[in-house]
Scaffold this active site. Structure first.
Site, PDB file in Angstrom:
ATOM      1  CD  GLU B 204      -2.995   0.603   2.407  1.00 15.53           C
ATOM      2  OE1 GLU B 204      -3.825  -0.317   2.393  1.00 15.53           O
ATOM      3  OE2 GLU B 204      -2.809   1.343   3.377  1.00 15.53           O
ATOM      4  CD  GLU B 293     -12.734   3.151   9.814  1.00 13.53           C
ATOM      5  OE1 GLU B 293     -12.438   1.957   9.613  1.00 13.53           O
ATOM      6  OE2 GLU B 293     -12.814   3.636  10.957  1.00 13.53           O
ATOM      7  NE  ARG B 297     -18.691   5.751  16.000  1.00 14.85           N
ATOM      8  CZ  ARG B 297     -17.623   5.257  15.367  1.00 14.85           C
ATOM      9  NH1 ARG B 297     -17.736   4.158  14.664  1.00 14.85           N
ATOM     10  NH2 ARG B 297     -16.461   5.865  15.420  1.00 14.85           N
TER      11      ARG B 297
END
Lengths: 79, 452
Positions: B204, B293, B297
């Site tokens: 990565e 991500e 919530r």
């Protein structure tokens, strides 16, 4: 033989296993060496290893797995 | 539920400051708020402030706050028509909305399938790509050092070698130069095999001096999605955020706009509903940004967004759960001034941030112009050892960042926490720290500051 009690150094939840799928760190009648890990206490989401401060044989657990414990509470008895 | 309307009675399935926050939103709307509490929280502030309270079991969270069955039973017994999960605990566990749906009770949050999709790293990355949202360049699983070198050369050094079976920061190693790669690859593969029983490794791109910037979104049940701007959350220790602010200092206006648009595209792509956060890494050298991500919530740091937009995010969550449309279109959302949040945790910065539960012999909270404090505690109450260490969130607002910083200094000086160790002294140092004052910091800065 001298008796030794392992105490909780701080409050939290006591675990006998490193994770739910693994066997317990120690069972009754197991021999433990001073410095070996005998459980975990989770305090505020942090897991701390609990170590025996003496050589001995585990004779009795004084709290259940996943029990809430107070600071200073006896966890297990060794002889 | 039939016609769109606010819930009538809400079970607040959480504790501490976020339970208090949700209870306040309910009461502001005239909705009855029902608290839940474990045996350790019988005397907690959220229980005292709620209209009703239900005991849900023993102190360990697994037997109380994390027990789906007990939460659903409590909601049913109390006659609630909705459950607000707060953050943490069951907030991103799809089992709760599923169980609630069976019981005919609304969940204040996204649909179960959306929680699952964004909670799966591979699926979330796929959704980001489908929505034309950039992701951190990463390879598939690689078998040889030659393949790894080829990929690393394409995206540029440094790169990270990550164990395919790893997680939670384990099995990651950084490679700065091409000639280090072959050795590092062999070591990483061997370590991955030993640690995870799978020697698979992928590569990565490593973003140097990356900043953590996230975008708040709201989506209703009718397909409307808006963003409420960004929050800068780079001041972290071991991936735990300590200070957050909005807007992100020094961010170019064009980038701010692009981040907001990207977050809205992704939320639309996955059929999001409710309040959510899309997290990005921002490269301050190139102003490139990469999706990390989605947090499905309400977040701890939502208050700084409320301070600069004037939108009550928890009220909006409740309205959305009732099927009501968003009250604001994107062009009706405006931003004013700067807001900063400091997390006051019961942890001792002098002892490696070791947890410090116990009785608060004094909790004196700051107040006055531009200061907001959200807490689940007060003087005389005890912080139990079983849950997270957050005592209070001290938030400040100023017409610009300079005024916010001045108010932060004053608010943190007013704050007094006795009986337990806390992060308050560290925050007093942070507000005097040049890198923080100038906005020149990234995700590695705080740990360096703490080490120095």
């Amino acid at each position: 033989m001298a008796e030794h009690i392992v105490h909780a150094p701080f409050p939290g939840v006591f675990y006998r296993r490193p994770d739910p799928e693994s066997p317990p760190f120690v069972n009754e009648s197991d021999t433990v060496a001073s410095g070996s890990v005998v459980g975990l206490i989770e305090v505020m989401k942090m897991f701390q290893e609990i170590r025996s401060e003496a050589d001995g044989t585990v004779t009795e657990f004084l709290v259940e797995n996943e029990a809430a414990v107070d600071a200073g509470q006896p966890l297990m008895r060794l002889t | 539920m039939g016609a769109a309307s606010l819930p009538r009675k809400v079970l607040v399935a959480n504790r501490g400051e976020i339970a208090v926050r949700v209870i306040r939103a309910c009461q502001d709307l005239g909705v009855t708020a029902v608290a839940v509490h474990s045996e350790a929280d019988t005397d907690a502030l959220h229980v005292a402030l709620a209209d009703e309270a239900v005991a849900i079991g023993p102190a360990p969270a697994r037997s109380s706050y994390l027990d789906v069955g007990r939460i659903v039973d409590a909601a049913r017994t109390a006659g609630c028509d909705a459950v607000h999960p707060g953050y943490g605990f069951l907030s991103e566990n799809a089992a709760l909305p599923r169980a609630l749906a069976e019981a005919g009770i609304a969940f204040v949050g996204p649909p179960a399938e959306v929680i699952e999709q964004v909670g799966d790293k591979v699926a979330a990355r796929g959704a980001a790509k489908a929505a034309a949202v950039p992701v951190v360049p990463g390879s598939d699983r690689l078998d040889t050092a030659e393949e790894a070198l080829g990929f690393a050369t394409d995206v540029g050094f440094p790169v990270l070698l990550k164990a395919a079976a790893g997680g939670g920061g384990r099995g990651i190693r950084r490679v700065d130069e091409p000639d280090e790669l072959a050795t590092a690859f062999a070591e990483a593969s061997r370590e991955a095999e030993a640690a995870f029983g799978d020697g698979g490794v992928f590569v990565e791109k490593c973003i140097i001096d990356a900043r953590h910037v996230e975008v708040q979104i709201l989506a209703d049940a009718h397909g409307a999605v808006v963003h409420l701007g960004e929050r800068e959350c780079s001041l972290q220790r071991r991936r735990q955020k300590l200070v957050e602010e909005s807007p992100a200092p020094g961010l170019p206006a064009g980038l701010r706009k692009e981040l907001g648009a990207a977050a809205v595209r992704l939320a639309t792509e996955v059929g999001y509903r409710g309040a959510g956060t899309v997290e990005f890494l921002v490269d301050p050298h190139t102003w490139s940004f990469y999706f990390i991500e989605v947090n499905a919530r309400i977040q701890v740091e939502h208050g700084v967004t409320e301070l600069v937009t004037g939108v009550d995010l928890v009220v909006e969550q409740l309205r959305i759960a009732g099927g009501l449309p968003l009250p604001l279109a994107q062009d009706e959302i405006s931003w004013s001034g700067a807001a900063i949040e400091f997390r006051i945790n019961a942890e001792d910065p002098e002892r490696g941030f070791f947890p410090s539960p116990g009785r608060l012999t004094l909790l004196r909270l700051p107040a006055g112009p531009g200061v907001r404090v959200d807490t689940g505690f007060e003087t005389g109450r005890s912080i139990p050892p079983y849950y997270d260490s957050l005592i209070a969130k001290v938030m400040v607002w100023g017409s610009d960042r300079e005024q916010a910083l001045a108010r932060a200094r004053r608010a943190l000086a007013e704050l007094a926490v006795d009986g337990v160790a806390s992060t308050a002294p560290l925050h007093r140092r942070i507000v005097g720290w040049d890198a923080f004052r100038s906005g020149q910091f990234h995700t590695g800065s705080l740990e360096r500051f703490l080490a120095g």
